[in-house]
Design a protein around this motif. Structure first.
Motif, PDB file in Angstrom:
ATOM      1  N   THR A 163       0.356  -1.143   0.103  1.00 51.72           N
ATOM      2  CA  THR A 163      -0.249  -0.108   0.371  1.00 51.72           C
ATOM      3  C   THR A 163       0.763   1.036   0.272  1.00 51.72           C
ATOM      4  O   THR A 163       2.335   1.268   0.389  1.00 51.72           O
ATOM      5  N   ALA A 164       0.527   2.678  -0.311  1.00 46.52           N
ATOM      6  CA  ALA A 164       0.753   3.562  -0.062  1.00 46.52           C
ATOM      7  C   ALA A 164       0.219   4.544   0.422  1.00 46.52           C
ATOM      8  O   ALA A 164      -0.885   4.809  -0.087  1.00 46.52           O
ATOM      9  N   ARG A 165       0.830   5.289   1.337  1.00 48.41           N
ATOM     10  CA  ARG A 165      -0.129   6.855   1.522  1.00 48.41           C
ATOM     11  C   ARG A 165       0.233   8.040   0.592  1.00 48.41           C
ATOM     12  O   ARG A 165       1.143   8.382   0.475  1.00 48.41           O
ATOM     13  N   VAL A 166      -0.695   8.364   0.297  1.00 46.72           N
ATOM     14  CA  VAL A 166      -1.104   9.403  -0.362  1.00 46.72           C
ATOM     15  C   VAL A 166      -1.832  10.583   0.404  1.00 46.72           C
ATOM     16  O   VAL A 166      -2.476  10.439   0.775  1.00 46.72           O
ATOM     17  N   GLN A 167      -0.818  12.005  -0.221  1.00 41.59           N
ATOM     18  CA  GLN A 167      -1.625  13.646   0.251  1.00 41.59           C
ATOM     19  C   GLN A 167      -1.005  14.569   0.015  1.00 41.59           C
ATOM     20  O   GLN A 167      -0.364  14.538  -1.392  1.00 41.59           O
ATOM     21  N   ILE A 168      -2.123  15.174  -0.701  1.00 41.34           N
ATOM     22  CA  ILE A 168      -2.161  15.722  -1.225  1.00 41.34           C
ATOM     23  C   ILE A 168      -3.075  16.646  -1.207  1.00 41.34           C
ATOM     24  O   ILE A 168      -3.507  17.372  -0.463  1.00 41.34           O
ATOM     25  N   ASP A 169      -2.321  17.925  -1.139  1.00 36.52           N
ATOM     26  CA  ASP A 169      -2.658  19.794  -0.884  1.00 36.52           C
ATOM     27  C   ASP A 169      -2.649  20.412  -2.202  1.00 36.52           C
ATOM     28  O   ASP A 169      -1.493  20.989  -3.013  1.00 36.52           O
ATOM     29  N   GLN A 170      -3.757  20.519  -2.510  1.00 36.05           N
ATOM     30  CA  GLN A 170      -4.057  21.123  -4.055  1.00 36.05           C
ATOM     31  C   GLN A 170      -4.933  22.087  -4.357  1.00 36.05           C
ATOM     32  O   GLN A 170      -6.265  21.158  -3.837  1.00 36.05           O
ATOM     33  N   VAL A 171      -5.463  22.830  -5.099  1.00 39.18           N
ATOM     34  CA  VAL A 171      -6.743  23.007  -4.611  1.00 39.18           C
ATOM     35  C   VAL A 171      -6.943  23.039  -6.017  1.00 39.18           C
ATOM     36  O   VAL A 171      -6.445  22.842  -6.963  1.00 39.18           O
ATOM     37  N   VAL A 172      -9.094  22.729  -6.061  1.00 39.36           N
ATOM     38  CA  VAL A 172      -9.661  21.931  -7.019  1.00 39.36           C
ATOM     39  C   VAL A 172     -10.407  21.916  -7.284  1.00 39.36           C
ATOM     40  O   VAL A 172     -11.101  22.393  -6.608  1.00 39.36           O
ATOM     41  N   PRO A 173     -10.992  22.439  -8.460  1.00 43.77           N
ATOM     42  CA  PRO A 173     -12.490  22.097  -8.564  1.00 43.77           C
ATOM     43  C   PRO A 173     -13.822  21.391  -7.749  1.00 43.77           C
ATOM     44  O   PRO A 173     -13.002  20.529  -8.175  1.00 43.77           O
ATOM     45  N   TRP A 174     -14.411  21.883  -7.622  1.00 40.60           N
ATOM     46  CA  TRP A 174     -15.524  20.172  -7.108  1.00 40.60           C
ATOM     47  C   TRP A 174     -15.324  19.583  -7.522  1.00 40.60           C
ATOM     48  O   TRP A 174     -15.196  18.201  -7.280  1.00 40.60           O
ATOM     49  N   PRO A 175     -15.828  19.472  -9.068  1.00 41.67           N
ATOM     50  CA  PRO A 175     -15.785  18.055  -9.895  1.00 41.67           C
ATOM     51  C   PRO A 175     -15.023  16.876  -9.280  1.00 41.67           C
ATOM     52  O   PRO A 175     -14.993  15.676  -9.549  1.00 41.67           O
ATOM     53  N   ASP A 176     -13.423  17.914 -10.120  1.00 43.67           N
ATOM     54  CA  ASP A 176     -12.601  17.408  -9.424  1.00 43.67           C
ATOM     55  C   ASP A 176     -11.850  16.780  -7.902  1.00 43.67           C
ATOM     56  O   ASP A 176     -11.955  15.435  -7.612  1.00 43.67           O
ATOM     57  N   ALA A 177     -12.265  16.962  -6.857  1.00 45.05           N
ATOM     58  CA  ALA A 177     -12.828  16.455  -5.516  1.00 45.05           C
ATOM     59  C   ALA A 177     -13.740  15.571  -5.344  1.00 45.05           C
ATOM     60  O   ALA A 177     -13.303  14.526  -4.712  1.00 45.05           O
ATOM     61  N   LEU A 178     -14.561  15.595  -5.930  1.00 40.23           N
ATOM     62  CA  LEU A 178     -15.955  14.788  -6.121  1.00 40.23           C
ATOM     63  C   LEU A 178     -15.704  13.383  -6.462  1.00 40.23           C
ATOM     64  O   LEU A 178     -15.770  11.904  -6.080  1.00 40.23           O
ATOM     65  N   LYS A 179     -14.634  13.472  -7.672  1.00 42.35           N
ATOM     66  CA  LYS A 179     -13.826  11.943  -8.274  1.00 42.35           C
ATOM     67  C   LYS A 179     -12.743  11.382  -7.491  1.00 42.35           C
ATOM     68  O   LYS A 179     -12.795  10.697  -7.717  1.00 42.35           O
ATOM     69  N   LEU A 180     -12.171  12.152  -7.279  1.00 39.74           N
ATOM     70  CA  LEU A 180     -11.012  11.921  -5.999  1.00 39.74           C
ATOM     71  C   LEU A 180     -11.606  11.169  -4.296  1.00 39.74           C
ATOM     72  O   LEU A 180     -11.004  10.100  -4.573  1.00 39.74           O
ATOM     73  N   LEU A 181     -12.724  11.798  -4.709  1.00 39.62           N
ATOM     74  CA  LEU A 181     -13.458  11.142  -3.021  1.00 39.62           C
ATOM     75  C   LEU A 181     -14.345   9.949  -3.506  1.00 39.62           C
ATOM     76  O   LEU A 181     -13.914   8.907  -3.031  1.00 39.62           O
ATOM     77  N   GLU A 182     -14.877   9.805  -5.058  1.00 34.30           N
ATOM     78  CA  GLU A 182     -15.222   8.489  -5.219  1.00 34.30           C
ATOM     79  C   GLU A 182     -14.544   7.501  -5.591  1.00 34.30           C
ATOM     80  O   GLU A 182     -14.520   6.324  -5.195  1.00 34.30           O
ATOM     81  N   ILE A 183     -13.124   7.843  -6.210  1.00 35.39           N
ATOM     82  CA  ILE A 183     -11.913   6.765  -6.322  1.00 35.39           C
ATOM     83  C   ILE A 183     -11.561   6.315  -4.985  1.00 35.39           C
ATOM     84  O   ILE A 183     -11.767   4.884  -5.027  1.00 35.39           O
ATOM     85  N   LEU A 184     -11.584   7.096  -4.440  1.00 31.10           N
ATOM     86  CA  LEU A 184     -11.155   6.953  -2.350  1.00 31.10           C
ATOM     87  C   LEU A 184     -11.559   6.046  -2.244  1.00 31.10           C
ATOM     88  O   LEU A 184     -11.548   4.960  -1.285  1.00 31.10           O
ATOM     89  N   THR A 185     -12.893   6.279  -2.281  1.00 31.19           N
ATOM     90  CA  THR A 185     -13.848   5.480  -0.862  1.00 31.19           C
ATOM     91  C   THR A 185     -14.712   4.059  -1.425  1.00 31.19           C
ATOM     92  O   THR A 185     -15.034   3.229  -0.898  1.00 31.19           O
ATOM     93  N   HIS A 186     -14.307   4.371  -2.858  1.00 32.53           N
ATOM     94  CA  HIS A 186     -14.778   2.236  -3.685  1.00 32.53           C
ATOM     95  C   HIS A 186     -14.043   2.029  -3.804  1.00 32.53           C
ATOM     96  O   HIS A 186     -13.711   0.575  -4.802  1.00 32.53           O
ATOM     97  N   LYS A 187     -12.788   1.620  -3.410  1.00 31.58           N
ATOM     98  CA  LYS A 187     -11.777   1.007  -3.539  1.00 31.58           C
ATOM     99  C   LYS A 187     -11.399  -0.363  -2.006  1.00 31.58           C
ATOM    100  O   LYS A 187     -10.660  -0.896  -1.539  1.00 31.58           O
TER     101      LYS A 187
END
Length: 125
Positions: A99-123
């Motif tokens: 496994t890997a620990r991923v830390q992201i600190d970046q301002v993104v548009p809400w649609p991109d943030a929601l896509k990231l959350l979807e990817i992270l919560t469906h794994k």
């Protein structure tokens, strides 16, 4: 993105000029930045990403190559990437167990943030 530029028959300089047409007056898009995006060394800010998609006739958002930075032996298993000028930082740490620990600190548009959350919560987590 490189394929879209190639399909247009543009050089990076020509593509940068075309992308600049989709930015507010007075702003230009630098071919060097485009090269960094194509090779995964940095990621475009949202306004540049939108201009890229418009100039290249890309109807759906596309993924950028992942940054690969050379590491010293003491850094093996860890990497950090900072996109020039925008303050974005991505850290990845190998946990040693597949496994890997991923830390992201970046301002993104809400649609991109929601896509990231979807990817992270469906794994399975």
């Amino acid at each position: 993105m490189a394929a879209a530029i190639e399909m247009k028959g543009w050089t990076l300089a020509e593509a940068a000029r075309e992308i600049s047409r989709y930015l507010p007056a007075g702003q230009i898009f630098n071919p060097v930045n485009l090269s960094h995006y194509v090779h995964g060394r940095s990621f475009p800010r949202p306004r540049f990403r939108k201009a890229l998609e418009q100039a290249l006739d890309i109807s759906e958002p596309f993924d950028f190559p992942r940054h690969r930075r050379k590491r010293s032996p003491s850094q093996e298993g860890n990497t950090e990437s900072q996109a020039p000028g925008d303050g974005a930082v991505v850290r990845v740490q190998d946990m040693g167990d597949g496994t890997a620990r991923v830390q992201i600190d970046q301002v993104v548009p809400w649609p991109d943030a929601l896509k990231l959350l979807e990817i992270l919560t469906h794994k399975g987590h």
